[in-house]
Design a protein around this motif. Sequence first.
Motif, PDB file in Angstrom:
ATOM      1  N   ALA A  49       0.676  -1.021   0.136  1.00 13.38           N
ATOM      2  CA  ALA A  49       0.029  -0.026   0.041  1.00 13.38           C
ATOM      3  C   ALA A  49       0.788   1.216  -0.105  1.00 13.38           C
ATOM      4  O   ALA A  49       0.319   2.083  -0.446  1.00 13.38           O
ATOM      5  CB  ALA A  49      -1.046  -0.089   1.239  1.00 13.38           C
ATOM      6  N   THR A  50       1.777   1.339   0.653  1.00 15.20           N
ATOM      7  CA  THR A  50       2.831   2.480   0.674  1.00 15.20           C
ATOM      8  C   THR A  50       3.158   2.857  -0.548  1.00 15.20           C
ATOM      9  O   THR A  50       3.272   4.159  -0.962  1.00 15.20           O
ATOM     10  CB  THR A  50       4.032   2.329   1.696  1.00 15.20           C
ATOM     11  N   ASN A  51       3.858   2.028  -1.539  1.00 13.45           N
ATOM     12  CA  ASN A  51       4.136   2.052  -2.861  1.00 13.45           C
ATOM     13  C   ASN A  51       2.893   2.521  -3.826  1.00 13.45           C
ATOM     14  O   ASN A  51       3.156   3.415  -4.606  1.00 13.45           O
ATOM     15  CB  ASN A  51       5.190   1.055  -3.376  1.00 13.45           C
ATOM     16  N   VAL A  52       1.948   1.791  -3.644  1.00 13.19           N
ATOM     17  CA  VAL A  52       0.738   2.334  -4.254  1.00 13.19           C
ATOM     18  C   VAL A  52       0.347   3.558  -4.107  1.00 13.19           C
ATOM     19  O   VAL A  52       0.179   4.380  -5.250  1.00 13.19           O
ATOM     20  CB  VAL A  52      -0.401   1.301  -4.023  1.00 13.19           C
ATOM     21  N   THR A  53       0.354   3.938  -3.063  1.00 11.18           N
ATOM     22  CA  THR A  53       0.182   5.397  -2.387  1.00 11.18           C
ATOM     23  C   THR A  53       0.935   6.495  -3.349  1.00 11.18           C
ATOM     24  O   THR A  53       0.718   7.361  -3.795  1.00 11.18           O
ATOM     25  CB  THR A  53       0.283   5.557  -0.880  1.00 11.18           C
ATOM     26  N   ARG A  54       2.533   6.056  -3.141  1.00 11.41           N
ATOM     27  CA  ARG A  54       3.162   6.735  -3.973  1.00 11.41           C
ATOM     28  C   ARG A  54       3.165   6.748  -5.431  1.00 11.41           C
ATOM     29  O   ARG A  54       3.117   7.868  -6.009  1.00 11.41           O
ATOM     30  CB  ARG A  54       4.577   6.376  -3.571  1.00 11.41           C
ATOM     31  N   ALA A  55       2.654   5.764  -5.802  1.00  9.95           N
ATOM     32  CA  ALA A  55       2.366   5.579  -7.208  1.00  9.95           C
ATOM     33  C   ALA A  55       1.074   6.345  -7.784  1.00  9.95           C
ATOM     34  O   ALA A  55       0.945   6.796  -9.092  1.00  9.95           O
ATOM     35  CB  ALA A  55       2.739   4.367  -7.913  1.00  9.95           C
ATOM     36  N   MET A  56      -0.022   5.905  -6.951  1.00 11.23           N
ATOM     37  CA  MET A  56      -1.355   6.096  -7.742  1.00 11.23           C
ATOM     38  C   MET A  56      -2.298   7.041  -6.712  1.00 11.23           C
ATOM     39  O   MET A  56      -3.336   7.367  -6.963  1.00 11.23           O
ATOM     40  CB  MET A  56      -2.015   4.562  -7.544  1.00 11.23           C
ATOM     41  N   GLY A  57      -1.564   7.335  -5.721  1.00  9.08           N
ATOM     42  CA  GLY A  57      -2.461   8.144  -4.610  1.00  9.08           C
ATOM     43  C   GLY A  57      -3.053   7.496  -3.489  1.00  9.08           C
ATOM     44  O   GLY A  57      -3.127   6.529  -3.546  1.00  9.08           O
ATOM     45  N   LYS A  58      -3.513   8.212  -2.550  1.00 12.83           N
ATOM     46  CA  LYS A  58      -4.113   7.808  -1.247  1.00 12.83           C
ATOM     47  C   LYS A  58      -5.117   6.802  -1.584  1.00 12.83           C
ATOM     48  O   LYS A  58      -5.306   5.734  -0.724  1.00 12.83           O
ATOM     49  CB  LYS A  58      -4.428   8.942  -0.237  1.00 12.83           C
ATOM     50  N   VAL A 104       2.848 -16.926  -6.074  1.00 15.84           N
ATOM     51  CA  VAL A 104       3.088 -17.807  -7.208  1.00 15.84           C
ATOM     52  C   VAL A 104       2.876 -16.785  -8.755  1.00 15.84           C
ATOM     53  O   VAL A 104       3.296 -17.146  -9.614  1.00 15.84           O
ATOM     54  CB  VAL A 104       1.884 -18.771  -7.202  1.00 15.84           C
ATOM     55  N   PHE A 105       2.024 -15.748  -8.509  1.00 15.52           N
ATOM     56  CA  PHE A 105       1.728 -14.902  -9.591  1.00 15.52           C
ATOM     57  C   PHE A 105       2.953 -14.095 -10.118  1.00 15.52           C
ATOM     58  O   PHE A 105       2.843 -13.299 -11.002  1.00 15.52           O
ATOM     59  CB  PHE A 105       0.434 -14.223  -9.417  1.00 15.52           C
ATOM     60  N   LEU A 106       3.910 -13.889  -9.045  1.00 15.21           N
ATOM     61  CA  LEU A 106       4.927 -12.759  -9.179  1.00 15.21           C
ATOM     62  C   LEU A 106       6.304 -13.678  -9.147  1.00 15.21           C
ATOM     63  O   LEU A 106       7.354 -13.045  -8.644  1.00 15.21           O
ATOM     64  CB  LEU A 106       4.806 -11.805  -8.141  1.00 15.21           C
ATOM     65  N   GLU A 107       6.304 -14.847  -9.962  1.00 17.68           N
ATOM     66  CA  GLU A 107       7.550 -15.531  -9.609  1.00 17.68           C
ATOM     67  C   GLU A 107       7.979 -15.888  -8.361  1.00 17.68           C
ATOM     68  O   GLU A 107       9.424 -15.921  -8.164  1.00 17.68           O
ATOM     69  CB  GLU A 107       8.565 -14.829 -10.673  1.00 17.68           C
ATOM     70  N   PHE A 108       7.174 -16.063  -7.459  1.00 20.32           N
ATOM     71  CA  PHE A 108       7.441 -16.214  -5.898  1.00 20.32           C
ATOM     72  C   PHE A 108       8.277 -14.935  -5.000  1.00 20.32           C
ATOM     73  O   PHE A 108       9.015 -15.283  -4.424  1.00 20.32           O
ATOM     74  CB  PHE A 108       8.354 -17.561  -5.873  1.00 20.32           C
ATOM     75  N   LYS A 109       8.105 -13.997  -5.757  1.00 20.71           N
ATOM     76  CA  LYS A 109       8.286 -12.699  -5.232  1.00 20.71           C
ATOM     77  C   LYS A 109       7.102 -12.061  -4.656  1.00 20.71           C
ATOM     78  O   LYS A 109       6.132 -12.564  -4.904  1.00 20.71           O
ATOM     79  CB  LYS A 109       8.978 -11.821  -6.354  1.00 20.71           C
ATOM     80  N   GLY A 110       7.156 -10.805  -3.796  1.00 25.09           N
ATOM     81  CA  GLY A 110       6.082 -10.328  -3.360  1.00 25.09           C
ATOM     82  C   GLY A 110       6.422  -9.148  -2.252  1.00 25.09           C
ATOM     83  O   GLY A 110       7.381  -8.634  -2.471  1.00 25.09           O
ATOM     84  N   GLY A 111       5.412  -9.040  -1.515  1.00 24.14           N
ATOM     85  CA  GLY A 111       5.604  -7.838  -0.730  1.00 24.14           C
ATOM     86  C   GLY A 111       6.308  -7.984   0.681  1.00 24.14           C
ATOM     87  O   GLY A 111       6.794  -9.227   0.930  1.00 24.14           O
ATOM     88  N   LYS A 112       5.849  -7.116   1.655  1.00 23.54           N
ATOM     89  CA  LYS A 112       6.513  -7.223   2.879  1.00 23.54           C
ATOM     90  C   LYS A 112       5.772  -7.957   3.935  1.00 23.54           C
ATOM     91  O   LYS A 112       6.147  -8.574   4.939  1.00 23.54           O
ATOM     92  CB  LYS A 112       7.221  -6.072   3.327  1.00 23.54           C
ATOM     93  N   GLY A 113       4.534  -7.971   3.402  1.00 18.42           N
ATOM     94  CA  GLY A 113       3.493  -8.943   4.367  1.00 18.42           C
ATOM     95  C   GLY A 113       2.830  -8.442   5.431  1.00 18.42           C
ATOM     96  O   GLY A 113       1.938  -9.003   6.107  1.00 18.42           O
ATOM     97  N   VAL A 114       3.001  -6.970   5.771  1.00 20.07           N
ATOM     98  CA  VAL A 114       2.479  -6.401   6.969  1.00 20.07           C
ATOM     99  C   VAL A 114       0.976  -6.562   6.909  1.00 20.07           C
ATOM    100  O   VAL A 114       0.351  -6.760   7.951  1.00 20.07           O
ATOM    101  CB  VAL A 114       2.948  -5.053   7.063  1.00 20.07           C
ATOM    102  N   ALA A 115       0.341  -6.063   5.728  1.00 21.12           N
ATOM    103  CA  ALA A 115      -1.249  -5.929   5.750  1.00 21.12           C
ATOM    104  C   ALA A 115      -1.783  -7.444   5.812  1.00 21.12           C
ATOM    105  O   ALA A 115      -2.949  -7.463   6.605  1.00 21.12           O
ATOM    106  CB  ALA A 115      -1.250  -5.157   4.374  1.00 21.12           C
ATOM    107  N   THR A 116      -0.947  -8.193   4.985  1.00 20.03           N
ATOM    108  CA  THR A 116      -1.734  -9.785   5.232  1.00 20.03           C
ATOM    109  C   THR A 116      -1.627 -10.145   6.599  1.00 20.03           C
ATOM    110  O   THR A 116      -2.492 -10.820   7.066  1.00 20.03           O
ATOM    111  CB  THR A 116      -1.332 -10.536   4.051  1.00 20.03           C
ATOM    112  N   ALA A 117      -0.502 -10.073   7.068  1.00 25.54           N
ATOM    113  CA  ALA A 117      -0.243 -10.556   8.447  1.00 25.54           C
ATOM    114  C   ALA A 117      -1.121  -9.976   9.543  1.00 25.54           C
ATOM    115  O   ALA A 117      -1.833 -10.658  10.414  1.00 25.54           O
ATOM    116  CB  ALA A 117       1.315 -10.089   8.868  1.00 25.54           C
ATOM    117  N   LEU A 118      -1.414  -8.738   9.200  1.00 25.84           N
ATOM    118  CA  LEU A 118      -2.641  -7.919   9.802  1.00 25.84           C
ATOM    119  C   LEU A 118      -3.882  -8.525   9.993  1.00 25.84           C
ATOM    120  O   LEU A 118      -4.578  -8.878  10.951  1.00 25.84           O
ATOM    121  CB  LEU A 118      -2.775  -6.169   9.635  1.00 25.84           C
TER     122      LEU A 118
END
Length: 204
Positions: A49-58, A104-118
């Motif tokens: 979400a932090t980078n999406v905010t940076r790229a696309m807005g709040k 699996v949709f990003l070649e087994f890369k991804g985010g930092k997991g904070v929101a999903t962990a939440l």
Amino acid sequence: MHSEGHIFLTPIFFSIISYFIGSIPTGVLLAKYFGNVDLRNVGSGNIGATNVTRAMGKKFGAITLLGDVIKGVIPTVLAMLILKSDYWTALVGLSAFLGHIFSVFLEFKGGKGVATALGVLLVTSPLATGIGLLVFIIVFAVSRYVSAASVAAAAIIPIAVYWTMRPFPFLLLASVIAILVIYRHVENIKRLMSGTEKRFGSKD
């Protein structure tokens, strides 16, 4: 034999489905379809979400945050209601979290997991997660660093889970998630220590 097989097949099936749900890259999809942007080539390159905010807005940042939280909530709630086992619920919740950081949709890369962990921890240890959120808010309000707030919250969550006397599988789950979240923030921690980490909302 059939009943024993069923006992194991159902939670394994749940865990696999949970992993795929967790793997859905909310921010990447939003950036692509609403902004024609490859989020991985913008700002920090992170899909959260932090980078999406940076790229696309709040607005899109908030939608990404909500989507990533829901990815953790839905499988964990269903596991808790249907499987009726703390251990299996913990495994299903962990699977959703792992899906986000190793998609699996990003070649087994991804985010930092904070929101999903939440999302996962809100279901399994709500009071402890509330304590973690409070720590996040305080650290973020003082520092304006999302990364510092995330690491601080991750560090306190297992302690809070233990303190609120949640079942052992949920303590184990919180501990594994905390370790992985902090590990995913290693580069951010290095930048924080060197003074080069970007504060939330900074344009440079």
